[in-house]
Design a protein around this motif. Structure first.
Motif, PDB file in Angstrom:
ATOM      1  N   LYS A 213       0.846  -1.196   0.000  1.00  7.84           N
ATOM      2  CA  LYS A 213       0.000   0.000   0.000  1.00  7.84           C
ATOM      3  C   LYS A 213       0.874   1.237   0.000  1.00  7.84           C
ATOM      4  O   LYS A 213       1.669   1.454   0.895  1.00  7.84           O
ATOM      5  CB  LYS A 213      -0.909   0.025   1.232  1.00  7.84           C
ATOM      6  CG  LYS A 213      -1.768  -1.198   1.373  1.00  7.84           C
ATOM      7  CD  LYS A 213      -2.741  -1.306   0.235  1.00  7.84           C
ATOM      8  CE  LYS A 213      -3.633  -2.496   0.400  1.00  7.84           C
ATOM      9  NZ  LYS A 213      -3.487  -3.482  -0.621  1.00  7.84           N
TER      10      LYS A 213
ATOM     11  N   SER B  99      -1.256   5.188  -4.402  1.00  9.10           N
ATOM     12  CA  SER B  99      -2.386   4.391  -4.878  1.00  9.10           C
ATOM     13  C   SER B  99      -3.641   4.596  -4.025  1.00  9.10           C
ATOM     14  O   SER B  99      -4.673   3.986  -4.285  1.00  9.10           O
ATOM     15  CB  SER B  99      -2.012   2.907  -4.926  1.00  9.10           C
ATOM     16  OG  SER B  99      -1.818   2.408  -3.621  1.00  9.10           O
ATOM     17  N   PHE B 100      -3.555   5.455  -3.020  1.00 10.31           N
ATOM     18  CA  PHE B 100      -4.690   5.745  -2.137  1.00 10.31           C
ATOM     19  C   PHE B 100      -5.778   6.484  -2.911  1.00 10.31           C
ATOM     20  O   PHE B 100      -5.505   7.442  -3.619  1.00 10.31           O
ATOM     21  CB  PHE B 100      -4.212   6.601  -0.965  1.00 10.31           C
ATOM     22  CG  PHE B 100      -5.300   7.049  -0.038  1.00 10.31           C
ATOM     23  CD1 PHE B 100      -5.844   6.177   0.886  1.00 10.31           C
ATOM     24  CD2 PHE B 100      -5.773   8.345  -0.081  1.00 10.31           C
ATOM     25  CE1 PHE B 100      -6.839   6.588   1.756  1.00 10.31           C
ATOM     26  CE2 PHE B 100      -6.764   8.769   0.784  1.00 10.31           C
ATOM     27  CZ  PHE B 100      -7.299   7.898   1.705  1.00 10.31           C
ATOM     28  N   THR B 101      -7.022   6.019  -2.777  1.00 11.36           N
ATOM     29  CA  THR B 101      -8.158   6.670  -3.420  1.00 11.36           C
ATOM     30  C   THR B 101      -9.004   7.418  -2.405  1.00 11.36           C
ATOM     31  O   THR B 101      -9.295   8.594  -2.585  1.00 11.36           O
ATOM     32  CB  THR B 101      -9.038   5.636  -4.156  1.00 11.36           C
ATOM     33  OG1 THR B 101      -8.228   4.922  -5.078  1.00 11.36           O
ATOM     34  CG2 THR B 101     -10.182   6.297  -4.881  1.00 11.36           C
ATOM     35  N   SER B 102      -9.400   6.717  -1.317  1.00 13.82           N
ATOM     36  CA  SER B 102     -10.227   7.394  -0.316  1.00 13.82           C
ATOM     37  C   SER B 102     -10.240   6.637   1.009  1.00 13.82           C
ATOM     38  O   SER B 102      -9.874   5.471   1.081  1.00 13.82           O
ATOM     39  CB  SER B 102     -11.658   7.564  -0.818  1.00 13.82           C
ATOM     40  OG  SER B 102     -12.301   6.307  -0.931  1.00 13.82           O
TER      41      SER B 102
ATOM     42  N   LYS C 107     -13.254  11.269   0.177  1.00 11.63           N
ATOM     43  CA  LYS C 107     -13.570  11.480  -1.240  1.00 11.63           C
ATOM     44  C   LYS C 107     -14.411  12.748  -1.424  1.00 11.63           C
ATOM     45  O   LYS C 107     -14.140  13.569  -2.286  1.00 11.63           O
ATOM     46  CB  LYS C 107     -14.322  10.278  -1.804  1.00 11.63           C
ATOM     47  CG  LYS C 107     -14.582  10.374  -3.307  1.00 11.63           C
ATOM     48  CD  LYS C 107     -15.330   9.157  -3.808  1.00 11.63           C
ATOM     49  CE  LYS C 107     -14.319   8.192  -4.375  1.00 11.63           C
ATOM     50  NZ  LYS C 107     -14.931   7.026  -5.008  1.00 11.63           N
TER      51      LYS C 107
ATOM     52  N   VAL D 119      -9.662   2.693   0.572  1.00 11.25           N
ATOM     53  CA  VAL D 119      -9.820   2.320  -0.832  1.00 11.25           C
ATOM     54  C   VAL D 119      -8.546   2.704  -1.577  1.00 11.25           C
ATOM     55  O   VAL D 119      -8.105   3.849  -1.521  1.00 11.25           O
ATOM     56  CB  VAL D 119     -11.048   3.015  -1.468  1.00 11.25           C
ATOM     57  CG1 VAL D 119     -11.191   2.615  -2.925  1.00 11.25           C
ATOM     58  CG2 VAL D 119     -12.310   2.684  -0.689  1.00 11.25           C
ATOM     59  N   TYR D 120      -7.985   1.714  -2.272  1.00  8.39           N
ATOM     60  CA  TYR D 120      -6.792   1.906  -3.088  1.00  8.39           C
ATOM     61  C   TYR D 120      -7.159   1.608  -4.536  1.00  8.39           C
ATOM     62  O   TYR D 120      -8.245   1.115  -4.816  1.00  8.39           O
ATOM     63  CB  TYR D 120      -5.662   0.989  -2.614  1.00  8.39           C
ATOM     64  CG  TYR D 120      -5.205   1.314  -1.216  1.00  8.39           C
ATOM     65  CD1 TYR D 120      -4.219   2.262  -0.999  1.00  8.39           C
ATOM     66  CD2 TYR D 120      -5.787   0.699  -0.112  1.00  8.39           C
ATOM     67  CE1 TYR D 120      -3.811   2.585   0.282  1.00  8.39           C
ATOM     68  CE2 TYR D 120      -5.385   1.028   1.174  1.00  8.39           C
ATOM     69  CZ  TYR D 120      -4.400   1.967   1.368  1.00  8.39           C
ATOM     70  OH  TYR D 120      -4.004   2.298   2.629  1.00  8.39           O
ATOM     71  N   ASP D 121      -6.243   1.894  -5.446  1.00  7.61           N
ATOM     72  CA  ASP D 121      -6.496   1.654  -6.866  1.00  7.61           C
ATOM     73  C   ASP D 121      -6.940   0.220  -7.137  1.00  7.61           C
ATOM     74  O   ASP D 121      -7.816  -0.020  -7.954  1.00  7.61           O
ATOM     75  CB  ASP D 121      -5.240   1.936  -7.701  1.00  7.61           C
ATOM     76  CG  ASP D 121      -4.896   3.415  -7.748  1.00  7.61           C
ATOM     77  OD1 ASP D 121      -5.797   4.247  -7.490  1.00  7.61           O
ATOM     78  OD2 ASP D 121      -3.732   3.733  -8.036  1.00  7.61           O
ATOM     79  N   ASP D 122      -6.339  -0.736  -6.440  1.00 12.40           N
ATOM     80  CA  ASP D 122      -6.577  -2.135  -6.758  1.00 12.40           C
ATOM     81  C   ASP D 122      -7.255  -2.945  -5.665  1.00 12.40           C
ATOM     82  O   ASP D 122      -7.569  -4.117  -5.871  1.00 12.40           O
ATOM     83  CB  ASP D 122      -5.250  -2.808  -7.120  1.00 12.40           C
ATOM     84  CG  ASP D 122      -4.234  -2.719  -5.982  1.00 12.40           C
ATOM     85  OD1 ASP D 122      -4.446  -1.922  -5.054  1.00 12.40           O
ATOM     86  OD2 ASP D 122      -3.227  -3.447  -6.025  1.00 12.40           O
TER      87      ASP D 122
ATOM     88  N   THR E  30      -9.544  -2.844  -1.531  1.00 11.89           N
ATOM     89  CA  THR E  30     -10.227  -2.130  -0.457  1.00 11.89           C
ATOM     90  C   THR E  30     -10.023  -2.906   0.833  1.00 11.89           C
ATOM     91  O   THR E  30     -10.088  -4.129   0.842  1.00 11.89           O
ATOM     92  CB  THR E  30     -11.738  -2.025  -0.748  1.00 11.89           C
ATOM     93  OG1 THR E  30     -11.917  -1.300  -1.965  1.00 11.89           O
ATOM     94  CG2 THR E  30     -12.482  -1.311   0.366  1.00 11.89           C
TER      95      THR E  30
END
Length: 167
Positions: free
Chosen positions: A33, A37-40, A58, A122-125, A127
């Motif tokens: 991680k 790559s962190f999304t939310s 987000k 939530v990451y790109d690939d 959760t």
């Protein structure tokens, strides 16, 4: 080959193995991680089945009950430095390698008397969802990691909120 050249090649090979091994150990330890790559992050807490306190990175939506049980709503987003700090602490203390549910075996996850925290990273690939009940007493190491995760997430949100309020 000369013995001196063989010795240098052996040392170079050992150094390569040590460096490559260290890299892969660090990669495995962090769970792969990265802050990039962190999304939310979704963070909720409270008691019972309705968790009124929450933050969603987000949308930036933050709501919490104050001391007078008034619902306060704010909106602010995490900055890049907040995300980097969060991930450095999570990786440093290996906090995402805990079970998805941290509760005693017969616990009611929606107990109105027990404080509950819910995290969703939530990451790109992938959760990672974690539910943590504060009365957990089975494994102190896991309980300490869950408590540390909660404190770090709360610290990051509080710092971001203070920046928002001070504007």
């Amino acid at each position: 080959m000369k013995p001196k050249a063989t010795k240098i090649l052996n040392i170079a090979a050992v150094l390569f193995v040590v460096i490559a091994g260290g890299y892969f150990v660090m990669k495995m330890r962090s769970g792969g991680k990265r802050a990039a790559s962190f999304t939310s992050l979704t963070y909720k807490w409270g008691v019972g089945d309705t968790l009124q306190n929450s933050y969603d990175s987000k949308t930036g939506a933050y709501q919490f009950l104050d001391r007078n049980d008034q619902l306060i709503k704010e909106n602010f987003k995490l900055r890049t430095n907040n995300v980097i700090f969060l991930h450095s602490k999570i990786n440093e203390q290996d906090l995402l390698h805990i079970p998805d549910t941290i509760a005693n075996s017969v616990a009611n996850l929606k107990d109105p008397n027990v404080l509950r925290y819910e995290f969703k990273f939530v990451y790109d690939d992938t959760t990672k969802n974690i539910i943590y009940l504060t009365n957990y007493d089975k494994d102190p190491v896991i309980a300490n990691k869950a408590q540390a995760l909660q404190k770090i997430v709360q610290q990051v949100i509080t710092e971001a909120e203070e920046r928002f309020v001070s504007k």
